[in-house]
Design an enzyme around this catalytic site. Sequence first.
Site, PDB file in Angstrom:
ATOM      1  CG  PHE A 245       6.120   1.463 -44.557  1.00  8.64           C
ATOM      2  CD1 PHE A 245       6.822   2.045 -43.504  1.00  8.64           C
ATOM      3  CD2 PHE A 245       6.246   2.014 -45.818  1.00  8.64           C
ATOM      4  CE1 PHE A 245       7.618   3.158 -43.724  1.00  8.64           C
ATOM      5  CE2 PHE A 245       7.045   3.119 -46.044  1.00  8.64           C
ATOM      6  CZ  PHE A 245       7.725   3.694 -44.998  1.00  8.64           C
ATOM      7  N   GLY A 472      14.781   1.275 -43.188  1.00  5.08           N
ATOM      8  CA  GLY A 472      14.707   2.654 -42.733  1.00  5.08           C
ATOM      9  C   GLY A 472      14.869   2.871 -41.237  1.00  5.08           C
ATOM     10  NE  ARG A 632      19.957  -1.691 -22.739  1.00  2.00           N
ATOM     11  CZ  ARG A 632      21.282  -1.754 -22.900  1.00  2.00           C
ATOM     12  NH1 ARG A 632      22.056  -0.750 -22.532  1.00  2.00           N
ATOM     13  NH2 ARG A 632      21.829  -2.824 -23.432  1.00  2.00           N
ATOM     14  CG  ASN A 635      20.832   6.327 -32.523  1.00  3.32           C
ATOM     15  OD1 ASN A 635      20.298   7.415 -32.286  1.00  3.32           O
ATOM     16  ND2 ASN A 635      21.856   6.197 -33.333  1.00  3.32           N
ATOM     17  CE  LYS A 637      21.005  12.688 -35.639  1.00  2.00           C
ATOM     18  NZ  LYS A 637      22.352  13.307 -35.657  1.00  2.00           N
ATOM     19  CD  GLN A 642      12.069   2.506 -35.802  1.00  2.00           C
ATOM     20  OE1 GLN A 642      12.835   2.460 -34.850  1.00  2.00           O
ATOM     21  NE2 GLN A 642      11.465   1.458 -36.287  1.00  2.00           N
ATOM     22  CE  LYS A 705       8.791  -2.845 -23.320  1.00  2.00           C
ATOM     23  NZ  LYS A 705       7.704  -2.923 -22.291  1.00  2.00           N
ATOM     24  N   GLY A 706      11.587  -3.167 -29.185  1.00  2.00           N
ATOM     25  CA  GLY A 706      11.232  -2.936 -30.588  1.00  2.00           C
ATOM     26  C   GLY A 706      10.258  -1.787 -30.711  1.00  2.00           C
ATOM     27  CD  GLU A 709       5.440  -3.364 -36.890  1.00  2.00           C
ATOM     28  OE1 GLU A 709       6.517  -3.785 -37.342  1.00  2.00           O
ATOM     29  OE2 GLU A 709       4.472  -3.143 -37.587  1.00  2.00           O
TER      30      GLU A 709
END
Lengths: 743, 160
Positions: A245, A472, A632, A635, A637, A642, A705-706, A709
């Site tokens: 983290f 993770g 986009r 995954n 799941k 996350q 885009k990630g 956070e």
Amino acid sequence: MSSNAVIGSPVSRVDGPDKVHGRATYAAEFKPEGLAYAALVLSRIPSGRIKSIDVSLAMTVPGVVSVITHENAPRLPYKEMKKRPQVDPKAGGQLRVFQDDKVLWSGQPIACVVADSIEQAETAADLIRVTYSPDAQAQTKFDRALGLKPAPEAEADGRPGETQRGDAASAFDSSPVKVEGWYLQPREQHNPIELHATIAKWDGDHLTLWDKTQWVDNDRAEIAHVFDIPQDKIRVISPFVGGAFGSALRTWHHVHIAAMAAKMTGRAVRLELTRREQFTNTGSRPHTEQHVALGALEDGRLAALIQEAWGQTSTYEEYAETTLDPPRQTYSVANNATRYRLVHMNVNTPTSMRAPGVATGVFAQEIAMDELAVALGMDPVELRLKNYAETDEYKSKPWSSKELRACYAKAADDFGWSRRSPEPRSMQDNGQLVGWGMATAIYPSHRSPAQATVRLHRDGHVLLRTAASDMGPGTYTSMTQVAADTLDLPVEKVRFELGDTDFAMAPVHGGSITMASVGTAVMAACQALQKKVGELAAASSGGPFKGAASDTLLFQGGGLALKNGGGFTPYGEFLAQHGLEWLDAEGKSEPGAESETHTSSAFGAVFAEVRVDPDLGTVRVPRLVGAYDVGRVINPKIAHSQCIGGMVGGIGMALLEMVEWDDRYGRVMNANLAEYLVPVCADIVQLEASFVPSDDKIFNPLGVKGLAEIAISGVAPAIANAVFHATGKRVRDLPILPERLLL
Amino acid sequence: MPEDGRALEIELRVNGQSRRLGVEGSTTLLDALRDRLHLTGTKKGCDLGQCGACTVLLDGQRVVSCLTLAAQADGRDVITIEGIAPEGQLHPVQAAFIEHDAFQCGYCTPGQIMSAVALIQEGRATSDEEIREHMSGNLCRCGAYTNIVAAVRDAAAKMA
Ligand code: FES
Ligand code: FES
């Protein structure tokens, strides 16, 4: 190109079996021959000098190989890096461990014992006697009056001391509706469950490090500078990271100690920090105090937005955060002013913790927005829609994509927001005060240059490698999917390896950049492999592909075919025909013009329900609902995991987490997991996260885009706003402790 | 004194196998497993009994191995994550953890699974509320809790 649609499907983690069997190997678990164990001694004063350090008793403990202090440690070069990596503070200098007698904070390593067993090392460490000459001027209190403007290097790095758009002060003064308040974000610890650990081993002048790190390549570069040795003499291995983290972004001084101890003893040395040691040696989210002033017109349009922050940093380094990016960007407002100051204290340098700065800035901003909604008598969602930022007004750029409206609508609908009665204390159930609150979430999307290699094997499987990391979020799995999708192979035919400096270069595994950076490199490597296969095929002396133009070829179903049908050849057979055991290719990706022309960001809307016991002031969170625009989703799941993980972190931030600081002695008082509270299973009931349709091809070819956070951003203020709705009491200091509600 | 110069010689039955080793009086079962027997599936997250990552079964009971001295386990049966399923197979709890994505980094996972296995055996996994309560000794900083509850519920149903 792709046809099997592996991207977007809920594949189970490819490293799942290793993890549930206990076979995944984390840093402390490697066992090079002759491994010795290290234990630290930490300073007990916040500032001053070591007067004496007596190791004689420690040396008598059986099995002790060496005791290292500033008196016998080798003087290390600590060469300055030409360009500081983005994970390091831009001003000041890191701790040069054991290089002198100075103490800069309480809990700083001042000695290290190396022994044959961990028990012996710990026993000996306890026997080291230290006396100090304390510095009477130690800065142990957080005092805003001592706040300094960030250094020019930090300002140049996007942490300006001041920004100004329009005239915020007079616009605020003349606004018909105003709110103003002070907000406290306490220091927090990342507390990943895996302890920070490094194993160091020298073979002649070659160093191997098994390390808990979010960035093997930078770990290598940092250590090369500390010891002034060429980077190619160092290998860093880190296949699994047990959470971080942000705590493993930097190469902390304990890594230097491990390498130094291994060098001095000629043994492989393992240094695993204890939980207590981590509280003062691996950074923390800095204590930050903020002032927010919002002015609005009667119809809810923002006229002025002023936000100021004072963040904590150490005396030896200036860690500055992007705390004030959210108030510059989230809403449309003509008059905007921000001010950022740093308070230097005798603490170890803070560092990035999930949504660094942003989570802190959003927390204050989103509570203030709720206060404004109350002052206006307006629905909190409506207020946000009224001030929707169609462009990034701070950078004066268009967003590369923004589906925040859809996030508000989806999350509000899933939550049942329309059934909310706006009056505080108006929703009660079974003697409990029920509150519903919401907040906007935002986190910038970035990408960095990355590379990957791919090898196609005769048996038809491919091996991809890059020096990325997986703490993770599922890098192993999502990258496998990108490769499988691009090459149209089943996921079982793809093997993905990471966490080794021997692999192709990868950027830091932080700031939610991995998917956009490494994912696009993996995609490029797979496309390069197809190109190579195509060229080889066209160069064949006979057969269906002889002379075939690349646009007539199809890469499908684990082989090569002609687009007009026919000629299908499985890859294995293809390699055999060409007399090859394998075929290698590589790919790279980097940000393009879009980073100049557009601002990219993930967005979200978070809705919280709380139940507050009116007698005890205890807050429970029976449910959280979030909807996110993260581009986009590779995954769903794992992405969902996350998001709920971020929500759990946000519940901790809202209700539990704080470093208890004794400002007389400059000490952390709760450096363990029983007193530094984090959410447990019983604290978490229902968490719902969904993704709105989004695909950001301007930002990168994968359209992602990630999302690491963004998932914690906005959670704490949504809960705080729900607490206000439940109780009518506005708590602006985190965490929302029962006493803060009752007093 | 045992051959390797350590204070005590003990015998552990680990995952059905007898293992003799020398330990210090202060050696924890956790360090004995990880550092001496190199069974690193059992994790160290705090060494203070506060996180549950080191959970193993001692004579069928779940214990935090960091608060259990190796010497206390002398002559007793220890089951670790490496020993709950036959080679090449998944225990139903392990399978459910994968299916429900009940982890991210995976570091708390062996401890979670050991607790869950014991909980189900004890008949204490009969409702979500009960699972949440009894799994609360196992911290997951990645925050996989809702998926952990789903996995335990599912495995308990399959094992019933
Ligand atoms: S390591 Fe034993 S409970 Fe944390
Ligand atoms: S999966 Fe990372 S701590 Fe639980």
